[in-house]
Design a protein around this motif. Structure first.
Motif, PDB file in Angstrom:
ATOM      1  N   VAL A   1      -2.903   9.515  16.097  1.00 37.87           N
ATOM      2  CA  VAL A   1      -4.070   9.140  15.285  1.00 37.87           C
ATOM      3  C   VAL A   1      -3.631   8.631  13.932  1.00 37.87           C
ATOM      4  N   LEU A   2      -2.595   9.254  13.376  1.00 35.31           N
ATOM      5  CA  LEU A   2      -2.106   8.815  12.064  1.00 35.31           C
ATOM      6  C   LEU A   2      -1.598   7.389  12.124  1.00 35.31           C
ATOM      7  N   PHE A   3      -0.862   7.107  13.208  1.00 36.04           N
ATOM      8  CA  PHE A   3      -0.325   5.765  13.374  1.00 36.04           C
ATOM      9  C   PHE A   3      -1.435   4.726  13.395  1.00 36.04           C
ATOM     10  N   MET A   4      -2.468   5.010  14.207  1.00 39.96           N
ATOM     11  CA  MET A   4      -3.560   4.036  14.311  1.00 39.96           C
ATOM     12  C   MET A   4      -4.373   3.975  13.025  1.00 39.96           C
ATOM     13  N   ALA A   5      -4.563   5.146  12.423  1.00 41.69           N
ATOM     14  CA  ALA A   5      -5.362   5.160  11.191  1.00 41.69           C
ATOM     15  C   ALA A   5      -4.665   4.373  10.092  1.00 41.69           C
ATOM     16  N   PHE A   6      -3.332   4.483  10.037  1.00 45.22           N
ATOM     17  CA  PHE A   6      -2.632   3.735   9.004  1.00 45.22           C
ATOM     18  C   PHE A   6      -2.784   2.237   9.227  1.00 45.22           C
ATOM     19  N   ALA A   7      -2.689   1.824  10.498  1.00 50.14           N
ATOM     20  CA  ALA A   7      -2.853   0.393  10.772  1.00 50.14           C
ATOM     21  C   ALA A   7      -4.218  -0.084  10.297  1.00 50.14           C
ATOM     22  N   MET A   8      -5.233   0.690  10.647  1.00 45.50           N
ATOM     23  CA  MET A   8      -6.581   0.285  10.242  1.00 45.50           C
ATOM     24  C   MET A   8      -6.711   0.275   8.727  1.00 45.50           C
ATOM     25  N   TRP A   9      -6.142   1.302   8.102  1.00 46.96           N
ATOM     26  CA  TRP A   9      -6.228   1.374   6.646  1.00 46.96           C
ATOM     27  C   TRP A   9      -5.568   0.174   6.013  1.00 46.96           C
ATOM     28  N   LEU A  10      -4.383  -0.209   6.510  1.00 51.03           N
ATOM     29  CA  LEU A  10      -3.663  -1.315   5.891  1.00 51.03           C
ATOM     30  C   LEU A  10      -4.399  -2.631   6.087  1.00 51.03           C
ATOM     31  N   ILE A  11      -4.902  -2.841   7.309  1.00 47.81           N
ATOM     32  CA  ILE A  11      -5.588  -4.109   7.572  1.00 47.81           C
ATOM     33  C   ILE A  11      -6.845  -4.219   6.714  1.00 47.81           C
ATOM     34  N   LEU A  12      -7.608  -3.116   6.651  1.00 45.63           N
ATOM     35  CA  LEU A  12      -8.838  -3.164   5.864  1.00 45.63           C
ATOM     36  C   LEU A  12      -8.534  -3.271   4.379  1.00 45.63           C
ATOM     37  N   THR A  13      -7.466  -2.612   3.934  1.00 50.19           N
ATOM     38  CA  THR A  13      -7.108  -2.735   2.518  1.00 50.19           C
ATOM     39  C   THR A  13      -6.837  -4.181   2.168  1.00 50.19           C
ATOM     40  N   ILE A  14      -5.995  -4.833   2.981  1.00 49.26           N
ATOM     41  CA  ILE A  14      -5.628  -6.197   2.629  1.00 49.26           C
ATOM     42  C   ILE A  14      -6.821  -7.129   2.786  1.00 49.26           C
ATOM     43  N   SER A  15      -7.549  -7.013   3.896  1.00 44.56           N
ATOM     44  CA  SER A  15      -8.593  -8.010   4.111  1.00 44.56           C
ATOM     45  C   SER A  15      -9.810  -7.747   3.241  1.00 44.56           C
ATOM     46  N   VAL A  16     -10.257  -6.524   3.136  1.00 45.32           N
ATOM     47  CA  VAL A  16     -11.481  -6.276   2.388  1.00 45.32           C
ATOM     48  C   VAL A  16     -11.181  -6.049   0.916  1.00 45.32           C
TER      49      VAL A  16
END
Lengths: 75, 837
Positions: free
Chosen positions: B777-792
């Motif tokens: 879950v941490l792995f996936m959550a980090f991916a989502m966090w990074l993508i949303l941080t950069i894009s949004v």
């Protein structure tokens, strides 16, 4: 111990640095750009720091958080 | 005055150039290379067709069209272009001989390519027909075998022979000929059965069958077979599915009907012999011809390919030469021709600092073309407004252009682009303030800046071009955002504790909530204790709102002072006294007073005094609503001081409103009483200078005869209206713009909360889990966090903050000092030609 005087001291330092930037900016076509950029940057950075510092000198509210050890009696 | 400065636009001189006819072209091209002169159009009243060099322009455009044609052919053949070597682009424009040679070569190659393409098309058509014929020959074999096998079952015609003689005699001939060939099996011709063979597109097959059935009332026998591979239609070059058909019918008329109908439906008919031996020879012939045509086609393609490859090597360079040539002639069309001295006269603008460069270029051009006469440049006086020219480099260009997008500065007024170099990214940073996000922005910009040489020529699309153009803006935005993130103590929504928090919470307390006790002040930035506090937002909102107002009022005051600089430069003392001083007093007495109060209230230790810390907002409101009475004084003597300030502000309004128009009217009256008329400003199209030989020409008369606009007399009404608008705008805008600067608070709050929410929803949850599930879950959550941080958070919020910062510059700051009535300096230069490729 930090106090209101810190602001004045830092202000004097910024004034000194600005004068230094004015005098020692590289000569040539871009001297105005160097001067404006460096002095405006110093002024803006000082303003922002000064306001934040001044607001926290004598704050009217104190931070409040939930007591984590509420309800847990000490042994 | 050796150095330029970006503080105000450069001095631009009006110049007049005389080009002797033989060196004109090369001199103009040399001027295009240095790009320092803007030419005025001296032939504005002639149409495009009447200009002097129309023929040359047309010739060059023809060559350009041919080069574009080559370019398209090369693209179709998918041959790569040889790119231009930008560094070695020759400084000299091509000579006339080179252009002539280019024209000849272009014509020659165009003719060659056209003929090659035509012959290719014809050959292709022939090739397709032969292929179809081969199929027909092969398949009709089976048909004929079937037909002959069944011919015994077909009854002989019972019609008597005393029908039409013509038919019979011909039929007799056929019978005998056919009978001799087919001694054993009955030939079809004997039975008067003819056939039509051909190829039709599969889509039309069913329609053809139906139509033939109806028209011939069933008196036909049709057989068909599909061709397996699709055949390329030579015209459209698309594969079409086709069927082979053979139709057997009685009688000549029926057969001709069949032929007409099938041809109308798009079938191609082929003559096939009944005799199988003949068919074999036909087949052999067709095969050999197919082989021939294939080799000819191959050769044609090879030739075309090699010619196109040769063209591809040079095409870009030729295109540049041709475009330069066209630009030269279009510029020369702007000049006026003096018949007496056989020279071209040009008028234009040139920055004063570049006059030497232009002198040298004129001299060098004359030397290069081995001419005895060189061009002459004179400076002339003019009443027109010179264009605004700011000498920018790759760093300052982007900042200058964002302010130029609002309006071009008036000639020699203070340039807001210089100030925007710092204020634009810094106001952005106040709204964006996050150390982590600022770092991402900084990295992206750093990449663009370090690789600017390669990326300059890359074509990745319009959005990338915009980002690349603003790379230095992004760099500064990133650096300042990191600083403001440090001050807001916000790195990816977390606070750092660099110096030790200055709030202690009591240990061992039984209370439900703990309140901090202050020991000192956190040295740089916001204390980290506010992050976990429940009332954190209460404090930070107050801080950020007051920060926005203070910075806003200081920004506006600074912009107003720039207007003072402008008034002093243009030596208009009236404006200083009538516009600047009342404006400044109004702004200071209300809003600078407000920020002084804010700073003062912060510096007082209210816990040491008995007084209640007064609300500043109420203070400001009641200062206007009930002057003279202060319920909770901030300092001693507040009521009196506030009355004085209010009176000053009130006096400033009629001062700003009335002084300037009344003074101007008094001066105009004085001037009129002394007998002077106003100066008419002439709008001139032709030359604004005359030469001694112009007496006979209309040159002298033209200046007087042309339209004369302009105000002769002082119009009090118009001035008054202008001043009313200025006063109302200024006073109302003081209030409205101060409130508008609160967007600095609003956006930074939104950014902070958004990043907190993102953290809480993704990584915070993931850190709460344990075990193997937690890892995944941490792995996936980090991916989502990074993508949303950069894009949004970086891209979207960054764009939004950039727009708001731009608005603050264009509206709040520019309205205090920016006149923006100038026009840009557009020199004649070849750089646009090269960039256009």
């Amino acid at each position: 111990m930090m106090s209101g005087f810190t602001i004045v001291i830092v202000f004097a330092a910024v004034v000194g640095l600005s004068i230094g930037c004015y005098l020692f900016s590289p000569k040539g076509d871009n001297q105005t750009v160097w001067r404006f950029t460096s002095i405006l940057t110093l002024v803006s950075m000082y303003l922002m720091w000064m306001i934040t510092y001044l607001a926290q000198l004598h704050p009217l509210v104190a931070p409040r958080k939930a007591n984590e050890s509420y309800g847990k009696s000490a042994f | 005055m050796p150095y330029t400065t970006l503080f105000r636009s450069e001095e631009v001189a009006a110049i007049q150039l005389y080009f002797p006819a033989e060196v004109a072209r090369s001199t103009v091209s040399a001027l295009g290379e240095i790009g320092c002169v803007q030419f005025r159009d001296l032939n504005a009243d002639t149409s495009a067709f009447q200009r002097a060099f129309v023929k040359d322009v047309r010739r060059v455009e023809e060559i350009e069209r041919q080069l574009r044609f080559f370019g398209k052919q090369i693209e179709q053949a998918q041959i790569p272009f040889k790119g231009i070597d930008y560094d070695s682009l020759s400084a000299q424009a091509p000579s006339i001989a080179e252009i002539d040679e280019l024209a000849d070569r272009a014509r020659h190659y165009e003719a060659r390519l056209n003929s090659l393409n035509e012959s290719h098309e014809t050959l292709q058509k022939r090739f397709v027909e032969l292929i179809e014929l081969r199929y027909v020959l092969r398949e009709t074999d089976t048909f004929f075998h079937q037909a002959h096998a069944q011919s015994g079952e077909i009854r002989q015609s019972v019609d008597s022979d005393d029908g039409s003689n013509l038919l019979d005699s011909n039929a007799d001939v056929e019978h005998s000929a056919a009978a001799s060939r087919f001694p054993d099996s009955g030939s079809l011709a004997v039975m008067n059965i003819g056939f039509v063979a051909g190829v039709v597109p599969r889509a039309r097959m069913a329609a053809m069958e139906r139509i033939l059935w109806r028209i011939l009332r069933g008196n036909l026998y049709m057989n068909q077979v599909a061709i397996d591979e699709a055949i390329n239609d030579p015209i459209t070059n698309e594969p079409v599915d086709k069927n082979i058909f053979i139709i057997f019918a009685h009688g000549r008329e029926i057969l001709s009907k069949v032929r007409k109908i099938s041809e109308s439906l798009g079938a191609t008919l082929y003559a096939v012999d009944e005799d199988s031996r003949q068919r074999q020879t036909q087949l052999a012939e067709v095969n050999s011809r197919i082989g021939d045509i294939m080799s000819v086609l191959h050769n044609t393609r090879q030739t075309a390919h090699s010619e196109l490859s040769y063209l591809a090597q040079n095409l870009q360079a030729w295109m540049v030469s041709v475009r330069k040539e066209r630009a030269i002639f279009q510029t020369m069309n702007l000049f006026s021709y003096d018949e007496h001295q056989h020279c071209l006269i040009a008028e234009g603008w040139c920055p004063r600092l570049d006059l030497d460069k232009v002198h040298r270029t004129l001299r060098d051009a004359a030397i290069h073309s081995n001419s005895s006469q060189s061009s002459i440049m004179n400076e002339i006086g003019t009443l027109k407004d010179p264009p605004t020219f700011n000498r920018t480099n790759k760093f300052t260009q982007a900042f200058q252009s964002i302010m130029d997008a609002y309006g071009i500065a008036t000639y020699r007024e203070v340039n807001p682009g210089l100030v925007a170099i710092v204020t634009f990214p810094f106001l952005f940073a106040i709204m964006f303030g996050d150390l982590g996000h600022g770092f991402f922005l900084f990295l992206a910009a750093l990449y663009l800046v370090l690789n600017e040489k390669q990326l300059k020529r890359a074509k990745y699309g319009e959005i990338f071009d915009m980002a690349f153009y603003g790379r230095y803006i992004m760099l500064l935005m990133g650096i300042y955002s990191m600083y403001t993130g440090l001050i807001y103590n916000d790195i990816f929504s977390k606070s750092m504790n660099l110096f030790g928090s200055r709030w202690t919470f009591p240990e061992g307390s039984d209370a439900e909530t703990l309140s901090g006790v202050q020991i000192g002040t956190y040295p740089i930035g916001l204390d980290p204790a506010w992050e976990e506090a429940d009332n954190g937002l209460l404090f930070t909102n107050s801080l950020k709102m007051k920060l926005s107002v203070v910075i806003g009022v200081i920004h506006m005051t600074f912009s107003l002072c720039l207007s003072l600089v402008n008034y002093r430069f243009f030596r208009s003392r009236l404006d200083i006294v009538a516009n600047f001083i009342p404006g400044m007093l109004f702004l200071c007495s209300i809003f600078v007073y407000l920020i002084v109060c804010i700073l003062y209230k912060w510096s007082v230790d209210w816990s040491m005094t008995d007084a209640q810390p007064p609300s500043l907002l109420n203070m400001l409101i009641y200062m206007f609503l009930s002057p003279g009475t202060v319920d909770e004084p901030l300092y001693a003597g507040q009521a009196q001081i506030q009355i004085v300030l209010l009176l000053i502000a009130l006096v400033c309004v009629p001062w700003m409103l009335l002084m300037k128009p009344l003074v101007l009217r008094r001066e105009a009256n004085k001037a009129r009483a002394a007998g002077y008329e106003g100066i008419a400003v002439a709008e001139q199209h032709g030359r604004i200078s005359t030469s001694a030989n112009d007496h006979e020409e209309e040159g002298v008369g033209a200046i007087i005869a042309e339209e004369i606009h302009g105000e002769e007399d002082f119009d009090f009404g118009e001035t008054m209206i202008h001043q009313i608008i200025h006063t109302i705008e200024f006073c109302l805008n003081c209030v409205s713009h101060t409130a508008s600067y609160l967007r600095l608070w609003a956006l930074s709050l939104a950014h902070n909360q958004l990043s907190k929410v993102l953290w809480d929803m993704t990584l915070s949850n993931a850190f709460g889990m344990s075990g193997a599930v937690g890892v995944i879950v941490l792995f996936m959550a980090f991916a989502m966090w990074l993508i949303l941080t950069i894009s949004v958070l970086v891209v979207m919020e960054g764009t939004s903050a950039m727009l708001h910062s731009l608005r603050l510059h264009w509206v709040e700051a520019a309205s205090k000092h920016f006149q923006a009535t100038g026009h840009a300096f557009t020199p004649f230069t070849f750089s646009a030609v090269i960039d256009d490729l």
